[in-house]
Design a protein around this motif. Structure first.
Motif, PDB file in Angstrom:
ATOM      1  N   MET A  48       3.833   7.776  -0.418  1.00 25.84           N
ATOM      2  CA  MET A  48       2.667   7.685  -1.298  1.00 25.84           C
ATOM      3  C   MET A  48       1.856   6.453  -0.939  1.00 25.84           C
ATOM      4  O   MET A  48       2.407   5.373  -0.704  1.00 25.84           O
ATOM      5  N   ASN A  94      -4.467  12.445  -9.338  1.00 26.95           N
ATOM      6  CA  ASN A  94      -4.883  11.177  -8.729  1.00 26.95           C
ATOM      7  C   ASN A  94      -5.966  11.344  -7.670  1.00 26.95           C
ATOM      8  O   ASN A  94      -6.301  10.376  -6.984  1.00 26.95           O
ATOM      9  N   ASP A 117      -8.187   4.293  -3.400  1.00 23.55           N
ATOM     10  CA  ASP A 117      -7.779   5.502  -2.692  1.00 23.55           C
ATOM     11  C   ASP A 117      -6.314   5.828  -2.930  1.00 23.55           C
ATOM     12  O   ASP A 117      -5.468   4.929  -3.058  1.00 23.55           O
ATOM     13  N   ARG A 118      -6.032   7.112  -2.952  1.00 22.39           N
ATOM     14  CA  ARG A 118      -4.666   7.612  -3.083  1.00 22.39           C
ATOM     15  C   ARG A 118      -4.457   8.697  -2.038  1.00 22.39           C
ATOM     16  O   ARG A 118      -5.352   9.483  -1.730  1.00 22.39           O
ATOM     17  N   ALA A 127      -5.817  12.626  -4.875  1.00 29.09           N
ATOM     18  CA  ALA A 127      -5.180  12.106  -3.660  1.00 29.09           C
ATOM     19  C   ALA A 127      -5.382  13.061  -2.493  1.00 29.09           C
ATOM     20  O   ALA A 127      -5.338  14.290  -2.641  1.00 29.09           O
ATOM     21  N   TRP A 176       0.707  15.581  -9.095  1.00 28.59           N
ATOM     22  CA  TRP A 176       0.369  14.170  -8.875  1.00 28.59           C
ATOM     23  C   TRP A 176      -0.882  14.054  -8.020  1.00 28.59           C
ATOM     24  O   TRP A 176      -1.785  13.254  -8.312  1.00 28.59           O
ATOM     25  N   ASN A 221       0.797  -1.227   0.000  1.00 28.71           N
ATOM     26  CA  ASN A 221       0.000   0.000   0.000  1.00 28.71           C
ATOM     27  C   ASN A 221       0.831   1.280   0.000  1.00 28.71           C
ATOM     28  O   ASN A 221       0.318   2.338  -0.394  1.00 28.71           O
ATOM     29  N   LEU A 229      -1.055  11.239  -0.109  1.00 29.10           N
ATOM     30  CA  LEU A 229       0.329  11.684  -0.116  1.00 29.10           C
ATOM     31  C   LEU A 229       0.663  12.257   1.255  1.00 29.10           C
ATOM     32  O   LEU A 229       0.133  13.301   1.637  1.00 29.10           O
ATOM     33  N   ALA A 259      -1.337   3.996  -2.126  1.00 29.50           N
ATOM     34  CA  ALA A 259      -2.264   3.520  -3.151  1.00 29.50           C
ATOM     35  C   ALA A 259      -2.863   2.218  -2.644  1.00 29.50           C
ATOM     36  O   ALA A 259      -2.162   1.209  -2.530  1.00 29.50           O
ATOM     37  N   SER A 260      -4.150   2.253  -2.276  1.00 28.55           N
ATOM     38  CA  SER A 260      -4.800   1.079  -1.710  1.00 28.55           C
ATOM     39  C   SER A 260      -6.255   1.067  -2.158  1.00 28.55           C
ATOM     40  O   SER A 260      -6.991   2.031  -1.901  1.00 28.55           O
TER      41      SER A 260
END
Length: 301
Positions: free
Chosen positions: A215, A266, A221-222, A268, A262, A198, A224, A217-218
């Protein structure tokens, strides 16, 4: 309604544990080239959590992100610390704060921590790496691996950089880094590092040579964990302006623009290290810059 202290991002949970917060320095000193009018134009966004209502002091938090991922308890950054001798930062000299109590209220005992991530090695991100026991500095989290960027370990070692004496990080290597190295609990990394399925570490230089971000990513979801790429929400709309603590302002600006891009691309959630009050936010690319899309408040322990 009871506060929700954790958020869920895919298979990961995140909580915010605060060491302290408050005014740190005047805006015109913290950001020497950021126009005074910009602070006035965005006053409604900044006051009271990020800017003093009367004194134009920038307000920041010293805090840790508690991340539970892949069966492990992870701390991202560890604040200023207690009992540290900080001659250049008098307000942080020999503190006595209940940070470990705040961690306990979040359900984390020192022995429960599996991984400590120092996004960079400024004194306000490494202080609780260690605690004072019978006159000796020992790792505060005895079962943890500490992930540190090798570039920063090399840079902040006084043996390599005599200019540290008399600077903001004076004594920090000796009391907050060297003891963990001596205990064999440090894992150094360079360029990038996969933490688990993740999470991954990526370099984000400028603030310090080895500065980094985490970072997430799971699922869909994103997020930072943005470290010190920003110190005020005003840097979303004015990303060209760096703080006085950025060792390489030009590189810091490049890094900030890249990571804002980013995050916008994304969708995020951004979690900067020092935002108090509203501590997390989403940003949008306006075509001519960036703007805050929405806040994602995360109450503190």
């Amino acid at each position: 309604m009871q506060d929700v202290h954790e958020i869920v991002l895919g298979d990961v949970t995140v909580a915010r544990v605060e060491e302290m917060h408050g005014p740190i320095m005047p805006a015109d000193q913290f950001f020497p080239d950021l126009p005074e009018q910009a602070w006035k134009d965005h006053r409604d966004t900044l006051v009271p959590d990020h800017l003093g209502a009367e004194d134009a002091m920038v307000i920041t938090a010293m805090q840790t992100w508690v991340v539970r991922s892949a069966g492990r308890t992870i701390l991202i950054d560890t604040g200023v610390g207690n009992d540290k001798t900080r001659p250049v930062a008098e307000s942080w000299d020999h503190l006595s704060l209940d940070y470990l109590g705040n961690l306990a209220r979040a359900g984390v005992r020192p022995e429960d921590v599996d991984l400590v991530i120092n996004t960079h090695l400024h004194l306000d991100h490494i202080g609780w790496n260690t605690r004072l026991v019978d006159g000796d500095w020992v790792p505060a989290f005895p079962n943890a691996t500490y992930l540190m960027p090798k570039v920063d370990v090399d840079y902040w070692n006084p043996a390599n950089n005599p200019n540290i004496v008399g600077g903001i990080n004076e004594n920090a290597f000796e009391d907050s880094i060297a003891p963990v190295l001596a205990a064999g609990q440090v894992q150094l990394w360079e360029t990038s590092h996969a933490i688990d399925a993740n999470l991954r570490l990526e370099t984000a230089p400028g603030h310090t040579p080895g500065a980094s971000v985490v970072m997430l990513a799971s699922g869909g979801d994103r997020a930072l964990f943005a470290g010190d790429i920003m110190h005020t929400p005003l840097q979303v709309t004015h990303p060209d302006h760096s703080s006085c603590f950025d060792l390489d302002p030009d590189q810091s600006r490049t890094t900030r623009l890249r990571l804002l891009g980013w995050a916008a691309d994304n969708n995020a959630l951004m979690l900067p290290a020092h935002f108090s009050g509203h501590s997390a936010l989403e940003v949008v690319n306006t075509g001519s810059g960036f703007a805050i899309k929405q806040w994602g408040p995360l109450p503190r322990y």
